[in-house]
Design an enzyme around this catalytic site. Structure first.
Site, PDB file in Angstrom:
ATOM      1  N   ASN A   9      -0.478  -4.055  -2.120  1.00 57.08           N
ATOM      2  CA  ASN A   9      -1.088  -2.724  -2.074  1.00 57.08           C
ATOM      3  C   ASN A   9      -0.804  -2.046  -3.411  1.00 57.08           C
ATOM      4  OD1 ASN A   9      -1.901  -0.127  -1.565  1.00 57.08           O
ATOM      5  ND2 ASN A   9      -0.424   0.270   0.078  1.00 57.08           N
ATOM      6  N   LYS A  11      -1.805   0.736  -4.480  1.00 56.58           N
ATOM      7  CA  LYS A  11      -1.733   2.200  -4.368  1.00 56.58           C
ATOM      8  C   LYS A  11      -2.495   2.859  -5.530  1.00 56.58           C
ATOM      9  CE  LYS A  11       2.503   1.646  -1.742  1.00 56.58           C
ATOM     10  NZ  LYS A  11       3.798   2.169  -1.346  1.00 56.58           N
ATOM     11  N   GLU A  97       1.962   6.745   3.707  1.00 52.19           N
ATOM     12  CA  GLU A  97       1.599   7.746   2.682  1.00 52.19           C
ATOM     13  C   GLU A  97       0.381   8.551   3.130  1.00 52.19           C
ATOM     14  OE1 GLU A  97       1.613   4.942  -0.569  1.00 52.19           O
ATOM     15  OE2 GLU A  97       3.766   4.742  -0.260  1.00 52.19           O
ATOM     16  N   GLU A 166       6.146  -1.016   8.251  1.00 51.46           N
ATOM     17  CA  GLU A 166       6.696  -0.540   6.982  1.00 51.46           C
ATOM     18  C   GLU A 166       7.607   0.659   7.242  1.00 51.46           C
ATOM     19  OE1 GLU A 166       3.911  -1.716   3.502  1.00 51.46           O
ATOM     20  OE2 GLU A 166       3.184   0.165   4.314  1.00 51.46           O
TER      21      GLU A 166
HETATM   22  P1  13P Z   1       7.078  -1.017  -1.901  1.00 51.98           P
HETATM   23  O1  13P Z   1       6.965  -2.526  -1.871  1.00 51.98           O
HETATM   24  O2  13P Z   1       6.887  -0.435  -3.265  1.00 51.98           O
HETATM   25  O3  13P Z   1       8.318  -0.537  -1.215  1.00 51.98           O
HETATM   26  O4  13P Z   1       5.834  -0.448  -1.048  1.00 51.98           O
HETATM   27  C1  13P Z   1       5.574  -0.954   0.222  1.00 51.98           C
HETATM   28  C2  13P Z   1       4.293  -0.413   0.693  1.00 51.98           C
HETATM   29  O5  13P Z   1       4.152   0.751   0.970  1.00 51.98           O
HETATM   30  C3  13P Z   1       3.150  -1.345   0.787  1.00 51.98           C
HETATM   31  O6  13P Z   1       2.080  -0.773   1.461  1.00 51.98           O
END
Ligand code: 13P
Length: 249
Positions: A9, A11, A97, A166
């Site tokens: 991801n 983001k 998020e 998560e």
């Molecule tokens: P991180 O691997 O940066 O902790 O993020 C996890 C995440 O939110 C994947 O969707």
């Protein structure tokens, strides 16, 4: 035997050029990906079409989000049918998020799941508790409430659902759930899905997300109910992401 998935991801990171470079670096190593692992990347919306055009036989390009509405006056939103029209057939929904920063409710997320399934899309459905919820021993209750969005999915469509656990306290913090904590929650999620979807639940892939790194991936992925990972930060570096993919093999 459930086939493992490693999904990156991205983001809201990277310029257009950064994203093309990252995708091309992954493609140039795709022959080293284990056969028994499905690989996905979720770039920002803006880059989806060009990454699809570059294409890869081993890396599936998916969406990070979608609208809960089908069309109309919803400025800034992207509908599921728009994604479909450029040949995207899978989206993440319910990421913490989105739930926390953008205030998406369980009913918003349920609508998104419905929209995606109405277009026969795959769904990477995220759940996760916050630190206070774990500290107060409410984590199983919270996850069970979040799962409501998929409890009403038509059983004939349930194979389209991939779950990602998560824990919010592990996202981007460098603090990973221990393999035991991950396994405990994944087994709980599967047991709850089994109550509704009997046999199908044993085929459902449940991914772990939250500070997955090359040095902890293998142990997390070796847990009985951990079927791969949803990776944030470490998916932005091709070398790290490739190591995580290999750890799932
Ligand atoms: P991180 O691997 O940066 O902790 O993020 C996890 C995440 O939110 C994947 O969707």
């Amino acid at each position: 035997m459930r086939k493992k998935i490693v999904a990156g991801n991205w983001k809201m990171n990277g310029t257009y050029t950064d994203s093309l470079n990252l995708f091309n670096s992954l493609r140039s190593s795709e022959n080293e990906f284990p056969q028994n692992v499905e690989v996905m990347v979720a770039p920002p919306y803006l880059y989806l079409h060009d990454l699809l055009k570059i294409g890869s036989s081993k890396i599936k390009v998916i969406s990070q989000n979608c609208s809960s509405k089908s069309k109309g006056a919803f400025t800034g939103e992207i509908s599921v049918s728009m994604l479909r029209s450029i040949s995207i057939d899978c989206s993440i929904v319910g990421h913490s998020e989105r739930r926390i920063i953008y205030g998406e409710s369980i009913s918003d997320i349920s609508e998104k799941v419905k929209q995606l399934l109405s277009e026969n899309m795959q769904v990477v459905f995220c759940v996760g508790e916050q630190l206070e919820e774990r500290k107060s021993d409410n984590h199983f209750k919270v996850i069970n409430e979040q799962l409501i969005s998929i409890y009403s999915v038509d059983p004939s469509l349930f194979s389209k659902i991939i779950v990602a656990y998560e824990p919010v306290w592990a996202i981007g913090t460098g603090e990973t759930a221990s393999p035991e904590q991950a396994q405990e929650m994944h087994a709980f999620i599967r047991s709850k899905l089994r109550e509704v979807y009997a046999n199908a639940a044993d085929q459902t892939r449940i991914l772990y997300g939250g500070s997955v790194k090359p040095d902890n991936a293998a142990e997390l992925f070796s847990q009985a109910d951990v079927d791969g990972g949803l990776v944030g930060g470490a998916a932005l570096q091709a070398t790290d992401f490739i190591k995580i993919i290999q750890a799932a093999g």
